[in-house]
Design an enzyme around this catalytic site. Structure first.
Site, PDB file in Angstrom:
ATOM      1  N   GLY A 299       0.825  -1.208   0.000  1.00  0.00           N
ATOM      2  CA  GLY A 299       0.000   0.000   0.000  1.00  0.00           C
ATOM      3  C   GLY A 299       0.854   1.251   0.000  1.00  0.00           C
TER       4      GLY A 299
ATOM      5  CB  CYS B   4      -4.268  11.620   1.799  1.00  0.00           C
ATOM      6  SG  CYS B   4      -4.100  13.307   2.357  1.00  0.00           S
TER       7      CYS B   4
ATOM      8  N   GLY C 171      -8.900  12.165  -1.533  1.00  0.00           N
ATOM      9  CA  GLY C 171      -9.193  12.497  -0.133  1.00  0.00           C
ATOM     10  C   GLY C 171      -8.867  13.941   0.174  1.00  0.00           C
ATOM     11  CB  CYS C 172      -6.435  15.352   2.612  1.00  0.00           C
ATOM     12  SG  CYS C 172      -6.050  13.765   3.334  1.00  0.00           S
TER      13      CYS C 172
ATOM     14  CE  LYS D   7     -10.955  17.793   3.227  1.00  0.00           C
ATOM     15  NZ  LYS D   7     -11.334  16.752   4.132  1.00  0.00           N
TER      16      LYS D   7
ATOM     17  CG  LEU E 283      -4.078  -6.500  -5.650  1.00  0.00           C
ATOM     18  CD1 LEU E 283      -4.620  -5.187  -5.098  1.00  0.00           C
ATOM     19  CD2 LEU E 283      -5.217  -7.281  -6.293  1.00  0.00           C
TER      20      LEU E 283
ATOM     21  CE1 TYR F  89     -12.935  13.679   6.470  1.00  0.00           C
ATOM     22  CE2 TYR F  89     -13.464  11.849   7.912  1.00  0.00           C
ATOM     23  CZ  TYR F  89     -12.662  12.417   6.949  1.00  0.00           C
ATOM     24  OH  TYR F  89     -11.579  11.732   6.467  1.00  0.00           O
TER      25      TYR F  89
ATOM     26  CD  GLU G 111     -14.439  17.302   4.974  1.00  0.00           C
ATOM     27  OE1 GLU G 111     -13.769  17.687   5.945  1.00  0.00           O
ATOM     28  OE2 GLU G 111     -14.035  16.428   4.185  1.00  0.00           O
TER      29      GLU G 111
ATOM     30  N   GLY H 265     -19.570   5.363   4.755  1.00  0.00           N
ATOM     31  CA  GLY H 265     -18.502   4.706   5.507  1.00  0.00           C
ATOM     32  C   GLY H 265     -17.517   4.058   4.566  1.00  0.00           C
TER      33      GLY H 265
ATOM     34  CB  THR I 206      -3.292  12.071   5.856  1.00  0.00           C
ATOM     35  OG1 THR I 206      -3.758  11.317   4.754  1.00  0.00           O
ATOM     36  CG2 THR I 206      -1.909  12.574   5.556  1.00  0.00           C
TER      37      THR I 206
ATOM     38  CG  HIS J  25      -8.453  42.906  18.645  1.00  0.00           C
ATOM     39  ND1 HIS J  25      -9.557  42.091  18.772  1.00  0.00           N
ATOM     40  CD2 HIS J  25      -8.925  44.136  18.292  1.00  0.00           C
ATOM     41  CE1 HIS J  25     -10.646  42.805  18.526  1.00  0.00           C
ATOM     42  NE2 HIS J  25     -10.281  44.040  18.236  1.00  0.00           N
TER      43      HIS J  25
ATOM     44  CD  GLU K 160      -9.161  38.906  19.494  1.00  0.00           C
ATOM     45  OE1 GLU K 160      -8.565  39.438  20.448  1.00  0.00           O
ATOM     46  OE2 GLU K 160      -9.657  39.546  18.551  1.00  0.00           O
TER      47      GLU K 160
END
Ligand SMILES: Cc1cc2nc3c(=O)[nH]c(=O)nc-3n(C[C@H](O)[C@H](O)[C@H](O)COP(=O)(O)OP(=O)(O)OC[C@H]3O[C@@H](n4cnc5c(N)ncnc54)[C@H](O)[C@@H]3O)c2cc1C
Lengths: 530, 132
Positions: free
Chosen positions: A52, A92, A96-97, A100, A166, A235, A239, A325, A374, A503, A508
């Site tokens: 992988g 990812c 993925g990440c 996205k 594979l 999530y 998203e 899922g 990740t 500020h 803050e």
């Protein structure tokens, strides 16, 4: 060049190619004949074979070669039911990440264009501003392709052998790679790391696999998504629905029971409400029953509320995206041949990331009951390599991992949810500080501040050690990252309160948390700078 | 084998942006892979003003000989004042977007090597052999 000399030259080239290839295969033979010897005299072709090439696997392999080890990484992507496939780097980077976050950014930019008018920016026909889906997909995919390339360059440079095949176990020390041309290659390894990650699950209802898509497909979709139904409110579902809405598409989410399972449920409710305010339709307590394709290509979806399963509701969509899922990819591995145990479709490991088999380790999304993120996979992957090859006794710390949901209004958190803190310490022993706040930038374009909310969950006694921080608002990820360091360093409410803010920022707000839930006082602010 | 013998990589050599753009626009229509080596131009002695280009040149020249035959290879020489102008089209054009010399890249592809990477035979070989 005459025809003859042309042919001669080319022949020369062709023949040179042959000799070089010949030399290469000789090299391979020589390489494979150099065997590595372990302490008990057993010899192996590789010190480490990683199955992988995603976040965890690549991190582990790259770390291992730093210690002069001979390492191979297998990576193979099976096409999604819709036929989508991609290059090296894992979930990812490809599905993925990264894509996205880019689509989330595209959606935020749309909002910014809108807001900019209040800040004096002028452009013709503001109403006609729209996102070009195919341009967005092209830009996102170009970025991914360059990351795939850079990853391969990096592996080659570091002398990690990348095998596009594979993998499955023949036995504890032998992994077989099924290559593209269906030939098999046996890799003999002292240690094996399983880093196969997971893939989206589809429900067992008519039409789901045939007509539905998943996060594997959306980021490279070759047509506009149009009116989209997202099934699932983890999530990933939120998203996807969030950025699609921001890009101008009608988005509906079917939620079976709760939103953002595993996250603080009060925060989850706020995220949900903020998405509804932006126009995402959320149907609580519903389940899809079937999907049919209409003649015009649209999808007819039948669904029902859980409490009225016989009252079927129908609606048509251009796209149905399942985000219900993910399943770990353990099936192809033939784990039985190596004796690796599977629990609930996942692999359990000890504190050194070792499976029940002595020389086999596992990392990332394939793990049983570990955060599927990740940076978690990367850290754990590196630690495995240091443990195996550098005598390190470092162990992966899975506690207090910060994370962010990139919904239109982001939600970042670290540490415990209020529910878990209550359960662990008892309601009487925790103090929850909370506040609604108003980002300065939101006033001018009159953006809604209704759901800008944060809270700190702390122990009640002494200096009040902080056990959880939760923030909903712009750039939540950027904010929570720093506070995660503080929390891991033993942050207390006493320290937080004496920290002077910057500020005007949204971060803050954490230094201005004074109102406890217990006090019953109103957590909404009166003015901006009071 | 015979098939291999009549097909070969086609090599091109141009100087400056205009020559390069004209050539690549023409070659694009053939839909074969185009690999481009952007480097500093050379003086009479065959040395370039760009040190990494001098290191990359022999490596790339050697790999080209064994590269997949159905492709084009363009060497682009760029003079120093032109390159040092930060607004020059090699840097600014979205199709090239060069940051370093030398850069070896697959035209319209993600494959790109720059600086010392372009002198690494392993990496150069990988770039030429990569299928899109
Ligand atoms: C839509 C989406 C958004 C996400 N967003 C975020 C985010 O914002 N932040 C975050 O931290 N995480 C995010 N994640 C989670 C993150 O992508 C994963 O946690 C991470 O990729 C897990 O890494 P891994 O190494 O376990 O597996 P993966 O990265 O999935 O890599 C596994 C690789 O192994 C390959 N493989 C599988 N079986 C075999 C086999 N038998 N032989 C050879 N190769 C095989 C797979 O094809 C894949 O390439 C997101 C995930 C998704 C789906």
């Amino acid at each position: 060049m005459s025809v003859l000399s042309f042919v001669k030259r080319s022949a020369g080239i062709a023949c040179r190619t042959v000799t070089i290839q010949h030399r290469k295969s000789l090299n391979n033979i020589r390489l494979t004949s150099i065997r590595l010897f372990s302490s008990n005299g057993e010899s192996f072709e590789y010190d480490l074979v990683v199955i992988g090439g995603g976040s965890g696997g690549l991190a582990c392999a790259k770390e291992a070669v730093q210690f002069g080890k001979k390492v191979a990484v297998l990576d193979f992507v099976k096409p999604s039911p819709q036929g989508t496939k991609w290059g090296l780097g894992g979930t990812c980077v490809n599905v993925g990440c990264i894509p996205k976050k880019l689509m989330h950014q595209a959606s935020l930019l749309g909002e910014a264009i809108h807001d900019s008018q209040a800040y004096g920016w002028e452009f013709e026909n503001p109403q006609s501003v729209k996102n070009n889906w195919s341009k967005l997909v092209e830009s996102v995919q170009n970025h991914i392709k360059s990351v795939n390339w850079v990853t391969r360059v990096d592996l080659r440079d570091k002398k990690v052998e990348y095998i596009n095949g594979l993998g499955y176990f023949k036995d504890v020390h032998n992994v077989v790679a099924i290559l593209k041309n269906k030939t098999e290659r046996v890799l003999n390894a002292k240690h094996v790391v399983i880093a196969v990650g997971g893939r989206p699950r589809f429900p067992d209802i008519p039409g789901a696999i045939e007509h539905g898509i998943s996060s594997d497909d959306i980021f490279s979709l070759d047509r506009e998504p149009g009116k989209t139904l997202v099934v699932g409110a983890g999530y990933i579902g939120l998203e996807c629905a969030g950025f699609l809405k921001g890009l101008g598409y009608d988005a509906t989410i079917l939620v079976r029971s709760i939103v953002l399972r595993g996250f603080d449920q009060q925060m989850a409710e706020v995220v949900k409400a903020s998405m509804e305010e932006k126009g995402v339709h959320i149907k609580m307590g519903t389940k899809p029953k079937s999907i049919e394709k209409l003649e015009d290509g649209r999808l007819l979806v039948k669904y029902a509320f859980n409490d009225k399963p016989d009252e079927v509701i129908t609606d048509t969509f251009n796209t149905v995206l399942f985000a219900i899922g993910r399943n770990a990819l353990v099936e192809d591995l033939q784990l039985k041949s190596a004796g690796v145990e599977v629990i609930d479709g996942k692999i359990d490991v000890d504190r050194n990331s070792k499976t029940n088999v002595d020389n086999i380790y596992a990392v990332g999304d394939v793990l049983y009951k570990k955060p599927e993120l990740t940076p978690v996979a990367i850290n754990a992957g590196r630690i495995i390599a240091r443990h195996l090859f550098n005598d390190s006794d470092e162990i992966m710390d899975y506690d207090d991992v910060a994370t962010t949901v990139f919904s239109p209004l982001e939600y970042g958190c670290v540490g415990l949810s209020e529910e878990v803190a209550t359960e662990r310490y008892g309601a009487d022993n925790i103090e929850v500080y909370h506040a609604y706040y108003k980002p300065t930038e939101f006033f001018v374009p009159q953006r809604s501040v209704r759901y800008c909310y944060l809270k700190a969950v702390a122990l009640r006694e002494g200096d009040q050690r902080v056990v959880g921080l939760h923030f909903i608002g712009p750039v939540a990820g950027e904010i929570i990252q720093g506070f995660a360091v503080a929390l891991k360093s033993g942050l207390t409410m006493k320290v937080l309160k004496t920290t002077v803010g910057i500020h005007p920022t949204v971060a803050e707000e954490f230094t201005r948390l004074l109102i406890t839930k217990r006090s019953g006082l109103d957590p909404t602010p009166a003015t901006c700078c009071s | 084998m015979l098939k291999n013998c009549v097909k070969m990589i086609v090599k091109h050599h141009v100087k400056g942006w205009n020559e390069f753009e004209a050539l690549v626009t023409k070659l694009e229509t053939e839909k074969k892979p185009i690999n481009v080596f952007f480097s500093g131009d050379k003086d009479e002695s065959g040395k370039s003003w760009c040190p990494y280009c001098n290191q990359a040149y022999p490596v790339i020249t050697k790999v080209v000989e064994t590269a997949p035959p159905e492709s084009h290879f363009i060497t682009v020489e760029i003079d120093r004042p032109f390159w040092k102008d930060l607004e020059n089209p090699f840097r600014k054009d979205t199709r090239t977007h060069l940051v370093f010399l030398p850069t070896l890249l697959r035209w319209k592809g993600a494959q790109r090597l720059d600086g010392s990477q372009a002198a690494n035979p392993d990496l150069v070989e990988m770039l030429f052999e990569d299928e899109d």
